[in-house]
Design a protein around this motif. Structure first.
Motif, PDB file in Angstrom:
ATOM      1  N   ALA A   1     -17.771 -61.826  24.851  1.00 52.32           N
ATOM      2  CA  ALA A   1     -17.603 -62.189  23.536  1.00 52.32           C
ATOM      3  C   ALA A   1     -16.184 -62.005  23.002  1.00 52.32           C
ATOM      4  CB  ALA A   1     -18.536 -61.384  22.892  1.00 52.32           C
ATOM      5  N   ASP A   2     -15.702 -63.088  22.394  1.00 52.59           N
ATOM      6  CA  ASP A   2     -14.034 -63.004  21.829  1.00 52.59           C
ATOM      7  C   ASP A   2     -14.343 -62.970  20.272  1.00 52.59           C
ATOM      8  OD1 ASP A   2     -11.994 -62.926  21.138  1.00 52.59           O
ATOM      9  OD2 ASP A   2     -11.492 -64.913  21.531  1.00 52.59           O
ATOM     10  N   LEU A   3     -14.469 -61.785  19.564  1.00 52.18           N
ATOM     11  CA  LEU A   3     -14.874 -61.622  18.041  1.00 52.18           C
ATOM     12  C   LEU A   3     -13.626 -61.641  17.324  1.00 52.18           C
ATOM     13  CD1 LEU A   3     -17.298 -60.281  19.590  1.00 52.18           C
ATOM     14  CD2 LEU A   3     -17.329 -58.761  17.638  1.00 52.18           C
ATOM     15  N   GLY A   4     -13.351 -62.859  16.811  1.00 50.28           N
ATOM     16  CA  GLY A   4     -12.378 -63.225  16.146  1.00 50.28           C
ATOM     17  C   GLY A   4     -12.518 -62.957  14.502  1.00 50.28           C
ATOM     18  N   GLY A   5     -11.404 -63.342  13.805  1.00 47.25           N
ATOM     19  CA  GLY A   5     -11.863 -63.208  12.508  1.00 47.25           C
ATOM     20  C   GLY A   5     -12.491 -64.359  11.840  1.00 47.25           C
ATOM     21  N   THR A   6     -12.352 -65.300  12.425  1.00 46.33           N
ATOM     22  CA  THR A   6     -13.025 -66.927  11.807  1.00 46.33           C
ATOM     23  C   THR A   6     -14.136 -67.255  12.587  1.00 46.33           C
ATOM     24  OG1 THR A   6     -10.813 -67.562  10.847  1.00 46.33           O
ATOM     25  CG2 THR A   6     -12.631 -69.317  11.170  1.00 46.33           C
ATOM     26  N   LEU A   7     -13.976 -66.930  14.164  1.00 45.17           N
ATOM     27  CA  LEU A   7     -15.063 -67.502  14.845  1.00 45.17           C
ATOM     28  C   LEU A   7     -15.198 -66.464  15.877  1.00 45.17           C
ATOM     29  CD1 LEU A   7     -13.660 -70.991  15.733  1.00 45.17           C
ATOM     30  CD2 LEU A   7     -15.333 -70.602  14.271  1.00 45.17           C
ATOM     31  N   ILE A   8     -16.602 -66.385  16.181  1.00 42.95           N
ATOM     32  CA  ILE A   8     -17.024 -65.584  17.413  1.00 42.95           C
ATOM     33  C   ILE A   8     -17.422 -66.642  18.882  1.00 42.95           C
ATOM     34  CG2 ILE A   8     -18.775 -64.109  18.475  1.00 42.95           C
ATOM     35  CD1 ILE A   8     -19.194 -62.900  15.864  1.00 42.95           C
ATOM     36  N   LYS A   9     -16.485 -66.304  19.767  1.00 43.00           N
ATOM     37  CA  LYS A   9     -16.797 -67.099  21.063  1.00 43.00           C
ATOM     38  C   LYS A   9     -17.640 -66.490  22.045  1.00 43.00           C
ATOM     39  CE  LYS A   9     -12.214 -69.266  20.533  1.00 43.00           C
ATOM     40  NZ  LYS A   9     -11.684 -68.102  19.500  1.00 43.00           N
ATOM     41  N   LEU A  10     -18.576 -66.951  22.457  1.00 45.63           N
ATOM     42  CA  LEU A  10     -19.783 -66.421  23.429  1.00 45.63           C
ATOM     43  C   LEU A  10     -19.667 -67.194  24.598  1.00 45.63           C
ATOM     44  CD1 LEU A  10     -22.405 -65.652  20.892  1.00 45.63           C
ATOM     45  CD2 LEU A  10     -20.907 -63.817  21.784  1.00 45.63           C
ATOM     46  N   GLY A  11     -19.964 -66.512  25.828  1.00 47.93           N
ATOM     47  CA  GLY A  11     -20.001 -67.188  27.153  1.00 47.93           C
ATOM     48  C   GLY A  11     -20.602 -66.484  28.129  1.00 47.93           C
ATOM     49  N   VAL A  12     -20.952 -66.883  29.251  1.00 47.00           N
ATOM     50  CA  VAL A  12     -21.171 -66.376  30.463  1.00 47.00           C
ATOM     51  C   VAL A  12     -20.171 -66.849  31.732  1.00 47.00           C
ATOM     52  CG1 VAL A  12     -22.819 -65.990  32.319  1.00 47.00           C
ATOM     53  CG2 VAL A  12     -23.658 -66.385  30.159  1.00 47.00           C
ATOM     54  N   VAL A  13     -19.250 -65.885  32.163  1.00 47.78           N
ATOM     55  CA  VAL A  13     -18.183 -66.126  32.948  1.00 47.78           C
ATOM     56  C   VAL A  13     -18.440 -65.589  34.279  1.00 47.78           C
ATOM     57  CG1 VAL A  13     -15.713 -65.742  33.082  1.00 47.78           C
ATOM     58  CG2 VAL A  13     -16.963 -65.576  30.830  1.00 47.78           C
ATOM     59  N   LEU A  14     -18.098 -66.474  35.395  1.00 42.01           N
ATOM     60  CA  LEU A  14     -18.342 -66.030  36.720  1.00 42.01           C
ATOM     61  C   LEU A  14     -16.923 -66.495  37.589  1.00 42.01           C
ATOM     62  CD1 LEU A  14     -19.779 -64.768  39.226  1.00 42.01           C
ATOM     63  CD2 LEU A  14     -21.144 -66.856  39.159  1.00 42.01           C
ATOM     64  N   ASN A  15     -16.269 -65.771  38.247  1.00 43.20           N
ATOM     65  CA  ASN A  15     -15.328 -66.014  39.080  1.00 43.20           C
ATOM     66  C   ASN A  15     -14.149 -66.945  38.475  1.00 43.20           C
ATOM     67  OD1 ASN A  15     -16.385 -64.778  41.425  1.00 43.20           O
ATOM     68  ND2 ASN A  15     -17.521 -66.827  42.159  1.00 43.20           N
ATOM     69  N   GLY A  16     -13.735 -66.399  37.360  1.00 41.25           N
ATOM     70  CA  GLY A  16     -12.494 -67.146  36.434  1.00 41.25           C
ATOM     71  C   GLY A  16     -13.164 -68.673  35.889  1.00 41.25           C
ATOM     72  N   ARG A  17     -14.206 -68.939  35.657  1.00 41.10           N
ATOM     73  CA  ARG A  17     -14.818 -69.964  34.952  1.00 41.10           C
ATOM     74  C   ARG A  17     -15.660 -69.625  34.072  1.00 41.10           C
ATOM     75  NH1 ARG A  17     -18.480 -72.759  38.111  1.00 41.10           N
ATOM     76  NH2 ARG A  17     -18.259 -74.215  36.485  1.00 41.10           N
ATOM     77  N   VAL A  18     -15.625 -69.954  32.741  1.00 40.82           N
ATOM     78  CA  VAL A  18     -16.675 -70.071  31.748  1.00 40.82           C
ATOM     79  C   VAL A  18     -17.666 -71.119  32.150  1.00 40.82           C
ATOM     80  CG1 VAL A  18     -17.187 -70.014  29.242  1.00 40.82           C
ATOM     81  CG2 VAL A  18     -14.872 -69.381  30.140  1.00 40.82           C
ATOM     82  N   LEU A  19     -18.954 -70.575  32.369  1.00 41.95           N
ATOM     83  CA  LEU A  19     -19.929 -71.178  33.036  1.00 41.95           C
ATOM     84  C   LEU A  19     -20.737 -72.116  31.930  1.00 41.95           C
ATOM     85  CD1 LEU A  19     -21.695 -69.031  35.617  1.00 41.95           C
ATOM     86  CD2 LEU A  19     -19.911 -70.642  36.000  1.00 41.95           C
ATOM     87  N   VAL A  20     -20.787 -71.385  30.816  1.00 41.25           N
ATOM     88  CA  VAL A  20     -21.612 -71.917  29.336  1.00 41.25           C
ATOM     89  C   VAL A  20     -20.830 -71.108  28.427  1.00 41.25           C
ATOM     90  CG1 VAL A  20     -23.572 -70.360  29.775  1.00 41.25           C
ATOM     91  CG2 VAL A  20     -23.732 -72.522  28.530  1.00 41.25           C
ATOM     92  N   GLN A  21     -20.739 -71.711  27.069  1.00 38.95           N
ATOM     93  CA  GLN A  21     -20.359 -70.977  26.272  1.00 38.95           C
ATOM     94  C   GLN A  21     -20.947 -71.717  24.733  1.00 38.95           C
ATOM     95  OE1 GLN A  21     -15.992 -71.298  24.913  1.00 38.95           O
ATOM     96  NE2 GLN A  21     -15.897 -73.272  26.413  1.00 38.95           N
ATOM     97  N   LYS A  22     -20.600 -70.671  23.541  1.00 40.08           N
ATOM     98  CA  LYS A  22     -20.939 -71.040  22.342  1.00 40.08           C
ATOM     99  C   LYS A  22     -20.306 -70.394  21.305  1.00 40.08           C
ATOM    100  CE  LYS A  22     -24.705 -71.985  19.067  1.00 40.08           C
ATOM    101  NZ  LYS A  22     -26.172 -71.870  18.807  1.00 40.08           N
ATOM    102  N   VAL A  23     -19.906 -71.297  20.206  1.00 42.19           N
ATOM    103  CA  VAL A  23     -19.035 -70.723  19.311  1.00 42.19           C
ATOM    104  C   VAL A  23     -19.916 -70.693  18.087  1.00 42.19           C
ATOM    105  CG1 VAL A  23     -16.972 -71.128  17.933  1.00 42.19           C
ATOM    106  CG2 VAL A  23     -16.856 -71.678  20.235  1.00 42.19           C
ATOM    107  N   ILE A  24     -19.835 -69.523  17.414  1.00 45.08           N
ATOM    108  CA  ILE A  24     -20.549 -69.334  15.864  1.00 45.08           C
ATOM    109  C   ILE A  24     -19.588 -68.896  15.016  1.00 45.08           C
ATOM    110  CG2 ILE A  24     -22.776 -68.962  17.166  1.00 45.08           C
ATOM    111  CD1 ILE A  24     -22.374 -65.865  16.806  1.00 45.08           C
ATOM    112  N   PRO A  25     -19.819 -68.848  13.762  1.00 41.12           N
ATOM    113  CA  PRO A  25     -18.994 -68.466  12.845  1.00 41.12           C
ATOM    114  C   PRO A  25     -18.955 -66.972  12.672  1.00 41.12           C
ATOM    115  CG  PRO A  25     -20.704 -70.029  11.642  1.00 41.12           C
ATOM    116  CD  PRO A  25     -21.090 -69.708  13.168  1.00 41.12           C
ATOM    117  N   ALA A  26     -17.866 -66.222  12.425  1.00 42.30           N
ATOM    118  CA  ALA A  26     -17.567 -64.737  12.420  1.00 42.30           C
ATOM    119  C   ALA A  26     -17.933 -64.070  11.334  1.00 42.30           C
ATOM    120  CB  ALA A  26     -16.047 -64.568  12.935  1.00 42.30           C
TER     121      ALA A  26
END
Length: 316
Positions: A7-32
C-alpha cells in the motif's frame, strides 16, 4: 516465495497491490481522503486487499507480509508513526502492526514514502547495481531518501535524509507552514508553492500562467522560465547537499516534474559544479519506475517485516 500486500498511502491517492518477485501482480487505486482519519480507511484497505488477492488465487492470510509506504516519519524500531504532515492526522495513535496481526495474522512493516520509492528503484529500477545512492522526488512537496552501504538509511529516530526537502536554502525566506523552518527547499520550489511564488512576479498578470487551472513550469514565457530557473537552482542545491551529506555515487530524480527534459541535466550540472567529489563524478539519473516505485519498494519492506533480517534482492 509468498506475495506481499503493498500500500502506498499518498495525499491524493492510495495505491494498493499484490507484489511478487519485483512485479505488481494486480493493483487498484482509490481516493486517499487523507483529510479523514486513517482508522476510517482501514476497513476499505482490508476489503480491497482481499479482492485483489482473491483475483489472482490467493488468500490474504497466505501472503508473506504487508509493506506500507506512508508520508511521514516512523520510529525505526517500533514502526509507529511519529507525526503527521497534515495527512491522516490520527495515524500516530494507531498500532498498524497490531492491526495487521489481528485482521490477517501476518506481519507488517511501514516506511516513509520517499524511502519506499527509493527502495523500489534500488531493487528494480534506476538504482540497481548501486548501494550508495539518494533520491529526490519532485512534486507537491520534495521527498528525499538515502541508501548507504546497501541499507536504507533511517538514523536514530527514523528521519535521516527523509526531510531533505526542508533544508534551508534561503536564509531570508519565509517560514514554511509544514515544518516551521525558514526558506526551506519545499517552501521555495515545489508545485504546492508555485501559485504563491508566481503571484509575486511583476509580470504574472501578463503571463500565460494566469490562464492555467493548475500551475506548472511549462507555459514558456519569461515569467514561467524565471520561476523554472529559480526552482532548478533550489532542486540542484538540495541534491548537492545530499551528495555532500551522504557521500553517494548516484542520485535519482523522481516525480512528475522530472519528466521535463531540462530537469535532470540541470540538477546534474549543479551537482558536478558544486558538490565536492575528488573520487569522480556522481551519476545523476531519472527514476525508471514512476508511480510503481513505492509499491515495488513495499515488497522489500514487507519481506523485512516477515522476518528476513537481510532481505535478498528481488528479481526484476
Amino acid at each position: 516465495m509468498k506475495p506481499i500486500l503493498a500500500a502506498d498511502l499518498g495525499g491524493t491517492l492510495i495505491k494498493l497491490g499484490v507484489v511478487l518477485n519485483g512485479r505488481v501482480l494486480v493493483q487498484k487505486v482509490i481516493p486517499a481522503r487523507s483529510d479523514e482519519p486513517l482508522a476510517e480507511r482501514l476497513p476499505e484497505l482490508e476489503h480491497e486487499w482481499e479482492l485483489l488477492a482473491k483475483s489472482i488465487g490467493f488468500m490474504v492470510a497466505a501472503c508473506g507480509g504487508i509493506g506500507i509506504s506512508f508520508p511521514s516519519i516512523m520510529d525505526p524500531v517500533s514502526g509507529r508513526i511519529l507525526t503527521h504532515f497534515g495527512k491522516y492526522v490520527d495515524a500516530p495513535g494507531i498500532d498498524l502492526k497490531e492491526w495487521a496481526w489481528s485482521r490477517f495474522g501476518i506481519p507488517l512493516s511501514i516506511e516513509n514514502d520517499a524511502r519506499a520509492a527509493l527502495i523500489g528503484e534500488w531493487q528494480c529500477g534506476a538504482g540497481r547495481g548501486c548501494d550508495d545512492l539518494v533520491m529526490v522526488t519532485l512534486g507537491t512537496g520534495i521527498g528525499t531518501a538515502a541508501i548507504c552501504g546497501g541499507q536504507p538509511f533511517r538514523g536514530a529516530h527514523g528521519q535521516a535524509c527523509g526531510v531533505g526537502g526542508h533544508f534551508t536554502l534561503n536564509h531570508d525566506g519565509e517560514i514554511c507552514e509544514v515544518c516551521g523552518n525558514i526558506g526551506c527547499a519545499e517552501h521555495e520550489a515545489s508545485t504546492a508553492a508555485l501559485p504563491r511564488l508566481a503571484r509575486r512576479e511583476p509580470d504574472f498578470a501578463a503571463s500565460a500562467l494566469v490562464d492555467e487551472a493548475k500551475l506548472d513550469y511549462a507555459a514558456g514565457d519569461a515569467c514561467a522560465i524565471r520561476l523554472r530557473d529559480d526552482a532548478l537552482r533550489i532542486w540542484g542545491a538540495t541534491a548537492a547537499n545530499l551528495v555532500l551529506a551522504y557521500d553517494v555515487s548516484r542520485v535519482i530524480i523522481g516525480g512528475g516534474i522530472a519528466e521535463a527534459p531540462e530537469v535532470v541535466p540541470a540538477i546534474r550540472e549543479h551537482i558536478h559544479r558544486h558538490a565536492i567529489s575528488p573520487w569522480g563524478k556522481v551519476e545523476v539519473v531519472k527514476s525508471e519506475l514512476g508511480d510503481a516505485a513505492a509499491l515495488l519498494g513495499c515488497e522489500w519492506i514487507g519481506r523485512h517485516a516477515a522476518g528476513f533480517h537481510a532481505p535478498a534482492a528481488v528479481s526484476c
